[in-house]
Design a protein around this motif. Structure first.
Motif, PDB file in Angstrom:
ATOM      1  N   THR A   1       0.833  -1.203   0.000  1.00  0.00           N
ATOM      2  CA  THR A   1       0.000   0.000   0.000  1.00  0.00           C
ATOM      3  C   THR A   1       0.870   1.257   0.000  1.00  0.00           C
ATOM      4  O   THR A   1       0.588   2.231  -0.707  1.00  0.00           O
ATOM      5  CB  THR A   1      -0.948   0.004   1.206  1.00  0.00           C
ATOM      6  OG1 THR A   1      -1.711  -1.202   1.212  1.00  0.00           O
ATOM      7  CG2 THR A   1      -1.894   1.191   1.150  1.00  0.00           C
ATOM      8  N   GLU A   2       1.949   1.242   0.788  1.00  0.00           N
ATOM      9  CA  GLU A   2       2.859   2.390   0.816  1.00  0.00           C
ATOM     10  C   GLU A   2       3.440   2.645  -0.570  1.00  0.00           C
ATOM     11  O   GLU A   2       3.524   3.790  -1.026  1.00  0.00           O
ATOM     12  CB  GLU A   2       3.975   2.141   1.833  1.00  0.00           C
ATOM     13  CG  GLU A   2       4.878   3.338   2.080  1.00  0.00           C
ATOM     14  CD  GLU A   2       5.995   3.463   1.055  1.00  0.00           C
ATOM     15  OE1 GLU A   2       6.455   4.604   0.819  1.00  0.00           O
ATOM     16  OE2 GLU A   2       6.397   2.431   0.481  1.00  0.00           O
ATOM     17  N   THR A   3       3.815   1.568  -1.250  1.00  0.00           N
ATOM     18  CA  THR A   3       4.378   1.709  -2.596  1.00  0.00           C
ATOM     19  C   THR A   3       3.349   2.289  -3.560  1.00  0.00           C
ATOM     20  O   THR A   3       3.650   3.214  -4.334  1.00  0.00           O
ATOM     21  CB  THR A   3       4.863   0.341  -3.115  1.00  0.00           C
ATOM     22  OG1 THR A   3       5.903  -0.149  -2.259  1.00  0.00           O
ATOM     23  CG2 THR A   3       5.391   0.448  -4.533  1.00  0.00           C
ATOM     24  N   ALA A   4       2.125   1.762  -3.526  1.00  0.00           N
ATOM     25  CA  ALA A   4       1.083   2.233  -4.437  1.00  0.00           C
ATOM     26  C   ALA A   4       0.718   3.689  -4.156  1.00  0.00           C
ATOM     27  O   ALA A   4       0.491   4.477  -5.085  1.00  0.00           O
ATOM     28  CB  ALA A   4      -0.150   1.343  -4.334  1.00  0.00           C
TER      29      ALA A   4
ATOM     30  N   VAL B   1      -9.683  -3.555   5.229  1.00  0.00           N
ATOM     31  CA  VAL B   1      -8.886  -4.605   4.603  1.00  0.00           C
ATOM     32  C   VAL B   1      -8.859  -5.834   5.512  1.00  0.00           C
ATOM     33  O   VAL B   1      -8.674  -5.718   6.729  1.00  0.00           O
ATOM     34  CB  VAL B   1      -7.443  -4.118   4.339  1.00  0.00           C
ATOM     35  CG1 VAL B   1      -6.645  -5.186   3.597  1.00  0.00           C
ATOM     36  CG2 VAL B   1      -7.456  -2.822   3.543  1.00  0.00           C
ATOM     37  N   ASN B   2      -9.032  -7.005   4.907  1.00  0.00           N
ATOM     38  CA  ASN B   2      -9.021  -8.311   5.590  1.00  0.00           C
ATOM     39  C   ASN B   2     -10.257  -8.539   6.462  1.00  0.00           C
ATOM     40  O   ASN B   2     -10.864  -9.594   6.392  1.00  0.00           O
ATOM     41  CB  ASN B   2      -7.763  -8.509   6.438  1.00  0.00           C
ATOM     42  CG  ASN B   2      -6.628  -9.116   5.647  1.00  0.00           C
ATOM     43  OD1 ASN B   2      -6.640  -9.072   4.413  1.00  0.00           O
ATOM     44  ND2 ASN B   2      -5.635  -9.656   6.321  1.00  0.00           N
TER      45      ASN B   2
ATOM     46  N   VAL C   1      -0.549  -7.577  -3.916  1.00  0.00           N
ATOM     47  CA  VAL C   1      -1.288  -6.720  -4.856  1.00  0.00           C
ATOM     48  C   VAL C   1      -2.410  -5.954  -4.157  1.00  0.00           C
ATOM     49  O   VAL C   1      -3.148  -5.217  -4.814  1.00  0.00           O
ATOM     50  CB  VAL C   1      -1.859  -7.538  -6.038  1.00  0.00           C
ATOM     51  CG1 VAL C   1      -0.749  -8.280  -6.749  1.00  0.00           C
ATOM     52  CG2 VAL C   1      -2.952  -8.482  -5.592  1.00  0.00           C
ATOM     53  N   TYR C   2      -2.537  -6.128  -2.848  1.00  0.00           N
ATOM     54  CA  TYR C   2      -3.593  -5.423  -2.129  1.00  0.00           C
ATOM     55  C   TYR C   2      -3.433  -3.905  -2.251  1.00  0.00           C
ATOM     56  O   TYR C   2      -4.410  -3.171  -2.338  1.00  0.00           O
ATOM     57  CB  TYR C   2      -3.578  -5.819  -0.644  1.00  0.00           C
ATOM     58  CG  TYR C   2      -4.449  -7.001  -0.294  1.00  0.00           C
ATOM     59  CD1 TYR C   2      -4.506  -8.109  -1.118  1.00  0.00           C
ATOM     60  CD2 TYR C   2      -5.195  -7.009   0.877  1.00  0.00           C
ATOM     61  CE1 TYR C   2      -5.286  -9.201  -0.790  1.00  0.00           C
ATOM     62  CE2 TYR C   2      -5.984  -8.103   1.211  1.00  0.00           C
ATOM     63  CZ  TYR C   2      -6.026  -9.198   0.373  1.00  0.00           C
ATOM     64  OH  TYR C   2      -6.809 -10.263   0.693  1.00  0.00           O
TER      65      TYR C   2
END
Length: 260
Positions: free
Chosen positions: A18-21, A80-81, A232-233
């Motif tokens: 998520t940080e990357t996206a 999430v989850n 990929v989340y």
């Protein structure tokens, strides 16, 4: 992002992706770990609202007054989850009931006769759905409720949950020959107890978990898993936030999993 337990490799992978996206989309992510504590979750929610953050990502949220307030405020939020324990809300995850059912079919097709399921006593919506899907499919395949062993463990550590539940399972004279563990870490704990009891995994008992983090290939080659694409989340979460920011609907995104 407010996550329940960053010691869990699954949650750490979600946070990293998520940080990357978000960074690629031009945003900065602030990350907090609640250790599954409702009061700490509320402290972080209050702090983030004071910072006027643009959106919230709640990974494995727990019920709390602050979360209820956030849910009614209409703030851009993706769960999430675990689904929103305070009501409805945008969600990224898997079909947990179907995952549990897939494990039940695997055990039945393998010819296992004494199935069991291990889960935390402080269960979440994800754990409950995985257990219910497993039990429902076993009933469809001919098992009675009495023939299915259920064992829970106390505390927030899934390692300890598995270890404690394993003691009750393996101390019984009628030991199961197949166990669904609702997380990888629960499976690690169950396996540790099995080794102490002189049992061989998977020879004496088949273990299947639901997580399938890459760490398993290095530390748990004996473990079969439902592999969830946590890496990929992040892209799905950011896509959901962008829809919400544009005022477009975003209900839920159920991602595909595979049996590894």
């Amino acid at each position: 992002m407010i996550a329940a337990n960053l010691d869990n490799p699954a949650m750490a992978t979600i946070a990293s992706s998520t940080e990357t996206a978000l960074r690629e989309a031009g945003y900065v992510m602030i990350l907090c770990d609640t250790h599954d504590r409702a009061e700490l979750q509320d402290e972080y929610l209050f702090a983030m609202r004071a910072q006027m953050v643009r959106g919230y990502v709640l990974v494995a949220a727990v019920p709390s007054p602050g979360l209820s307030e956030l849910s009614t405020s209409g703030a851009p939020t993706v769960f999430v989850n675990r689904r929103n324990p305070s009501g409805s809300g945008p969600f990224v995850g898997i079909d947990d009931c179907a995952a549990g059912a897939a494990v039940a079919d695997y055990f039945a097709d393998l010819g296992r006769r004494a199935p069991a399921v291990v889960f935390p006593r402080l269960s979440s919506s994800a754990s409950r759905d995985r257990v219910s899907g497993f039990l429902a499919r076993l009933r469809e395949r001919g098992w009675s409720d009495e023939a299915i062993v259920r064992a829970d463990g106390e505390g927030r550590s899934h390692l300890q949950v598995g270890y404690d539940a394993g003691a009750r399972i393996f101390d019984d004279r009628d030991r199961p020959d197949a166990i669904l563990c609702v997380s990888d870490q629960i499976a690690y704990g169950v396996n540790r107890r099995a080794l102490e009891c002189g049992l061989k995994i998977p020879g004496d008992c088949e273990l299947v978990s639901i997580d399938g983090t890459p760490l398993n290939k290095w530390v748990a080659p004996w473990l079969k898993s439902i592999e969830i694409p946590y890496a990929v989340y992040g892209a799905e979460i950011v896509s959901g936030l962008q829809l919400i920011w544009r005022g477009e609907p975003f209900g839920e995104r159920l991602l595909p999993y595979k049996f590894g």
